[in-house]
Design a protein around this motif. Structure first.
Motif, mmCIF file in Angstrom:
data_model
loop_
_atom_site.group_PDB
_atom_site.id
_atom_site.type_symbol
_atom_site.label_atom_id
_atom_site.label_comp_id
_atom_site.label_asym_id
_atom_site.label_seq_id
_atom_site.Cartn_x
_atom_site.Cartn_y
_atom_site.Cartn_z
ATOM 1 N N GLU A 377 2.893 3.877 5.201
ATOM 2 C CA GLU A 377 3.312 5.275 5.160
ATOM 3 C C GLU A 377 2.133 6.157 4.765
ATOM 4 O OE1 GLU A 377 6.233 6.819 5.833
ATOM 5 O OE2 GLU A 377 7.119 4.915 6.465
ATOM 6 N N ARG A 378 2.196 7.399 5.216
ATOM 7 C CA ARG A 378 1.224 8.388 4.770
ATOM 8 C C ARG A 378 1.833 9.180 3.622
ATOM 9 N NH1 ARG A 378 0.373 14.157 7.536
ATOM 10 N NH2 ARG A 378 -1.034 15.058 5.974
ATOM 11 N N ARG A 379 1.178 9.155 2.488
ATOM 12 C CA ARG A 379 1.649 9.966 1.365
ATOM 13 C C ARG A 379 0.591 10.068 0.274
ATOM 14 N NH1 ARG A 379 6.804 7.809 -1.447
ATOM 15 N NH2 ARG A 379 7.542 7.926 0.669
ATOM 16 N N THR A 380 0.536 11.240 -0.327
ATOM 17 C CA THR A 380 -0.265 11.454 -1.527
ATOM 18 C C THR A 380 0.686 11.964 -2.591
ATOM 19 O OG1 THR A 380 -2.230 12.011 -0.227
ATOM 20 C CG2 THR A 380 -2.222 12.673 -2.537
ATOM 21 N N GLU A 381 0.759 11.245 -3.701
ATOM 22 C CA GLU A 381 1.718 11.618 -4.740
ATOM 23 C C GLU A 381 1.287 11.071 -6.089
ATOM 24 O OE1 GLU A 381 5.381 9.896 -3.346
ATOM 25 O OE2 GLU A 381 5.005 8.009 -4.393
ATOM 26 N N ILE A 382 1.874 11.654 -7.127
ATOM 27 C CA ILE A 382 1.642 11.222 -8.505
ATOM 28 C C ILE A 382 3.003 10.933 -9.120
ATOM 29 C CG2 ILE A 382 0.710 11.855 -10.758
ATOM 30 C CD1 ILE A 382 -1.016 13.968 -9.211
ATOM 31 N N ARG A 410 4.929 15.363 -5.362
ATOM 32 C CA ARG A 410 4.630 15.006 -3.974
ATOM 33 C C ARG A 410 3.654 16.024 -3.393
ATOM 34 N NH1 ARG A 410 9.759 13.103 -0.811
ATOM 35 N NH2 ARG A 410 8.196 11.596 -0.105
ATOM 36 N N ILE A 411 2.478 15.542 -3.021
ATOM 37 C CA ILE A 411 1.384 16.420 -2.617
ATOM 38 C C ILE A 411 1.244 16.527 -1.116
ATOM 39 C CG2 ILE A 411 -1.143 16.681 -2.739
ATOM 40 C CD1 ILE A 411 -0.924 15.349 -5.550
ATOM 41 N N ALA A 414 4.771 15.570 2.283
ATOM 42 C CA ALA A 414 5.880 16.291 1.671
ATOM 43 C C ALA A 414 5.364 17.093 0.480
ATOM 44 C CB ALA A 414 6.955 15.310 1.209
ATOM 45 N N HIS A 415 5.924 18.273 0.269
ATOM 46 C CA HIS A 415 5.478 19.149 -0.808
ATOM 47 C C HIS A 415 6.660 19.412 -1.733
ATOM 48 C CE1 HIS A 415 2.590 20.845 2.481
ATOM 49 N NE2 HIS A 415 2.187 19.689 2.017
ATOM 50 N N GLY A 416 6.570 18.896 -2.944
ATOM 51 C CA GLY A 416 7.675 19.122 -3.876
ATOM 52 C C GLY A 416 7.674 18.103 -4.993
ATOM 53 N N THR A 417 8.833 17.893 -5.600
ATOM 54 C CA THR A 417 8.976 16.930 -6.686
ATOM 55 C C THR A 417 10.279 16.169 -6.527
ATOM 56 O OG1 THR A 417 10.169 18.455 -8.160
ATOM 57 C CG2 THR A 417 7.754 18.475 -8.281
#
Length: 533
Positions: A377-382, A410-411, A414-417
């Motif tokens: 998957e493509r994702r950048t998140e903390i 979520r960076i 997707a943009h959010g939490t």
């Protein structure tokens, strides 16, 4: 092209420009912002991919938002003779294709012709070699005729040209600030390849320019969702009291990509995933998450606090790192089959690290960092996982374990939490079920066209260094990983199937600590994030 012919060409372009040049036709300026001061933007690497894909789309978006001054000029320096009109046409074709391919970024497939025309009227191609004195002598003459004495030099070139260009700019006196005008230098990553090379590059730059003139750029920090980390942490009383070792079990920072090296095999062979991502992009995210509250959003206040985090990182050892390389799998061929890659390559395309910040807030809390290409998957998140609560109260219920509370920023894409927590399942029996609360930016805020460089370019023109790295932070970050980059014996590079979650050894590293990675396939769709798993 002779100096006389070049000057005549510039004079003709200037006359045509003065006859037809329009003022910025854009809609209202972004709320709370004013146009940047007038300046001349000099782009070294005018014909490169970075200029086409990121800088020009960003300048276009800034023009559309009316954030550029009408007296701005853009000079593109590149080797090879060509007319300015050719460069304009090439950039126009590139931008049209970019708009069609990146509708989600531009939010339209059609260009704002007036905004792009505003940019193109201010373009000028300047032929010259990056390592020849004559190029910089002519450039100095050209800048003496510019409308503004403010100059922003952008090094959109390979790292091997950083020092030569800076040395030539310095020797030509082009970095000297006079009469209240600024001269600023913007440098892309990779900023060095280890501690020694970073120190050498910093030494070269600071020989000719002051630290306040240098903008070491990291495009991760241009993302609104990254900048929002500070707002989430420090503008909400519900987060800051628990943002510490007493309540947090571990932090996971992920930057996963589904693409491979995309024809950049030759470049990647010299860099690898660890150098490309860990001590810069992922450490920057770590710094935003782990820093102490600054007294203000003044640039130095924020950068001081981030520097303290990097200084407190315990140097990584071989046991703290897992390297991997994708092999043929469900997502396609292996890395060694890519163009420009050595058939026997040991270059890593995946890197995971266990990092400890040894200060009062974070002592004992592991930060798990991972990045890789050709993942599932493509994702950048903390993800911030809170400590487990005592289970004794639920010992007589049909519950084997309580799901940990996890707050995820979520960076990208997707943009959010999201926030995972436990509730009682409806019914007569005390049974605990996991639920997820989600926030999506698009549900609350109008989207703006953004490729990630707009804020950074705008801040460079304003002189706001908040989102840029200082020399000391660069060197401290490299110092934390230098032992891994120069081990006594080469670190093993583990294989993983293209399209998987990475090498099994990365899972084992967390299993040794009694933990697991967040699943890459969890909450695949942002708008499904609030649904029960």
């Amino acid at each position: 092209m002779s100096n006389e012919a070049n000057e005549a060409n510039q004079s003709n372009q200037a006359n045509q420009s003065n006859q037809t040049k329009q003022s910025n036709p854009a809609p209202e300026t972004c709320a709370g912002k004013h146009p940047a001061p007038p300046c001349t933007l000099v782009i070294f690497g005018a014909g490169g991919d970075l200029t086409k894909r990121l800088l020009m789309p960003s300048l276009y978006n800034l023009a559309a938002d009316k954030l550029l001054d009408d007296d701005m000029q853009i000079i593109g320096v590149n080797h090879g003779e060509r007319e300015t009109s050719e460069w304009r046409d090439e950039l126009t074709q590139s931008l049209r294709k970019f708009a069609a391919d990146k509708a989600a970024t531009f939010h339209t497939t059609q260009l704002n012709e007036q905004a792009w025309s505003w940019v193109t009227q201010r373009l000028e191609y300047f032929p010259g070699e990056f390592t020849e004195d004559e190029t910089f002598a002519r450039l100095k003459e050209r800048l003496a005729k510019a409308k503004s004495g403010n100059v922003l030099f952008y090094l959109a070139v390979g790292a091997r040209f950083f020092s030569p260009i800076v040395e030539h700019l310095g020797a030509a006196g082009l970095l000297e600030e006079k009469d209240g005008n600024f001269r600023r230098l913007v440098i892309e990553k990779p900023f060095g390849s280890d501690l020694a090379s970073a120190r050498e590059l910093n030494g070269c730059i600071l020989k000719y320019a002051g630290e306040s003139q240098v903008y070491r750029i990291d495009h991760f920090l241009g993302k609104d969702t990254v900048q929002s980390i500070l707002a989430v942490r420090f503008a909400n009383a519900m987060f800051e009291p628990i943002w510490r070792r007493e309540y947090i079990d571990n932090v996971q920072i992920t930057a996963a990509e589904t693409i491979g090296v995309e024809g950049r095999g030759k470049f990647y062979e010299q860099t690898g995933a660890f150098r490309d991502m860990l001590p810069n992009h992922l450490f920057q995210l770590l710094g935003m998450v782990a820093m102490e509250p600054p007294n203000s959003f003044d640039a130095e206040s924020v950068r001081d606090k981030k520097a303290e985090v990097f200084d407190a990182i315990k140097p990584l050892s071989a046991n703290d790192v897992v390297l991997g390389q994708y092999e043929a799998g469900p997502a396609g061929p292996g890395y060694r089959e890519e163009a420009g890659v050595d058939p026997d390559s040991r270059t890593e395309t995946y890197a995971a690290a266990r990092v400890y910040v040894d200060n009062w807030r974070w002592a004992g809390v592991p930060f798990y960092l991972r990045t890789g290409k050709r993942l599932s998957e493509r994702r950048t998140e903390i993800s911030i996982q809170l400590k487990a609560v005592p289970f004794l109260l639920f010992r007589d219920t049909p519950v084997d374990a309580l799901t940990p509370n996890v707050f995820t920023l979520r960076i990208d894409p997707a943009h959010g939490t999201t926030f995972d927590f436990n509730v009682k399942v409806p019914g007569p029996v005390m049974q605990i079920g996991k639920v997820r609360s989600a926030f999506n930016y698009a549900d609350f805020f109008a989207e703006r066209a953004n490729v990630g460089y707009e804020t950074l370019l705008y801040d460079c023109m304003l002189g706001d260094e908040t989102l840029f790295q200082r020399a000391d932070s660069i060197e401290t970050a490299w110092a934390a990983v230098d032992r891994v980059l120069h081990p006594d014996s080469p670190l093993p590079v583990r294989g993983y199937a293209a399209g998987s979650a990475g090498p099994a050894e990365a899972d084992q590293m967390l299993a040794q600590d009694g933990r697991t990675w967040r699943s890459l396939t969890e909450t695949r769709d942002t708008h499904d994030a609030g649904k029960k798993d």
